[in-house]
Design an enzyme around this catalytic site. Sequence first.
Site, PDB file in Angstrom:
ATOM      1  N   MET A  94       8.581   4.878   5.114  1.00  0.00           N
ATOM      2  CA  MET A  94       8.747   3.471   4.733  1.00  0.00           C
ATOM      3  C   MET A  94       9.979   3.276   3.854  1.00  0.00           C
ATOM      4  O   MET A  94      10.659   2.247   3.942  1.00  0.00           O
ATOM      5  CB  MET A  94       7.493   2.945   4.038  1.00  0.00           C
TER       6      MET A  94
ATOM      7  N   ASP B 122      24.051 -11.073   4.507  1.00  0.00           N
ATOM      8  CA  ASP B 122      24.310 -11.951   3.364  1.00  0.00           C
ATOM      9  C   ASP B 122      25.790 -11.967   2.990  1.00  0.00           C
ATOM     10  O   ASP B 122      26.350 -13.023   2.701  1.00  0.00           O
ATOM     11  CB  ASP B 122      23.476 -11.514   2.163  1.00  0.00           C
TER      12      ASP B 122
ATOM     13  N   LEU C 199       0.802  -1.221   0.000  1.00  0.00           N
ATOM     14  CA  LEU C 199       0.000   0.000   0.000  1.00  0.00           C
ATOM     15  C   LEU C 199       0.840   1.278   0.000  1.00  0.00           C
ATOM     16  O   LEU C 199       0.306   2.370   0.195  1.00  0.00           O
ATOM     17  CB  LEU C 199      -0.980  -0.020   1.174  1.00  0.00           C
ATOM     18  N   CYS C 200       2.133   1.150  -0.236  1.00  0.00           N
ATOM     19  CA  CYS C 200       2.998   2.331  -0.360  1.00  0.00           C
ATOM     20  C   CYS C 200       2.855   2.926  -1.753  1.00  0.00           C
ATOM     21  O   CYS C 200       2.762   2.201  -2.739  1.00  0.00           O
ATOM     22  CB  CYS C 200       4.459   1.948  -0.134  1.00  0.00           C
ATOM     23  N   HIS C 201       2.874   4.239  -1.799  1.00  0.00           N
ATOM     24  CA  HIS C 201       2.800   4.934  -3.085  1.00  0.00           C
ATOM     25  C   HIS C 201       4.168   4.924  -3.766  1.00  0.00           C
ATOM     26  O   HIS C 201       5.180   5.119  -3.096  1.00  0.00           O
ATOM     27  CB  HIS C 201       2.375   6.395  -2.874  1.00  0.00           C
TER      28      HIS C 201
END
EC number: 4.6.1.17
Length: 160
Positions: free
Chosen positions: A115, A130, A77-79
């Site tokens: 975000m 990693d 739901l992030c733009h």
Amino acid sequence: MAAKKLTHLDEKGAARMVDVSSKPVTSRSATAKGRVTMQPATLKLIAEDGLKKGNALEVARLAGIMAAKRTADLIPLCHPLAITKVEVDLKMDKKAGTVEVEATVKVAGQTGVEMEALTAVSVTCLTLYDMAKAVDRGMTIGDIRLTRKTGGKSGDYKAK
């Protein structure tokens, strides 16, 4: 004080992307932090560019920058935003055996970049893991949090 309402849910509880079309374009920024904790020998290898996979700090920095730009692809739901700046800083603390990660994201837009900053930090930390997991699978990632945001209707925020 009235309870705050979740903006990503409609009146029936269904998920939705918030309509920001009527909001003014303003300058916004967000900064987030996180940490990777590891064995001192692992941090020494990272500091000396001694990992077989290459320069862990620079690969992680690039991964964080790329992640900020792809946040809308990762979080439903992030733009999608036309980000104007992403800066990822990594600081080694040899005594504590940590790499502190800080990301700052800026945009001139109708919604914030919290975000994007959090995603940049998260992916930077994951990439460090990693890059070094062959020598230290016991590394931990933690303390990921928003530390500052500016701009927008809700105003500025600074973590205590």
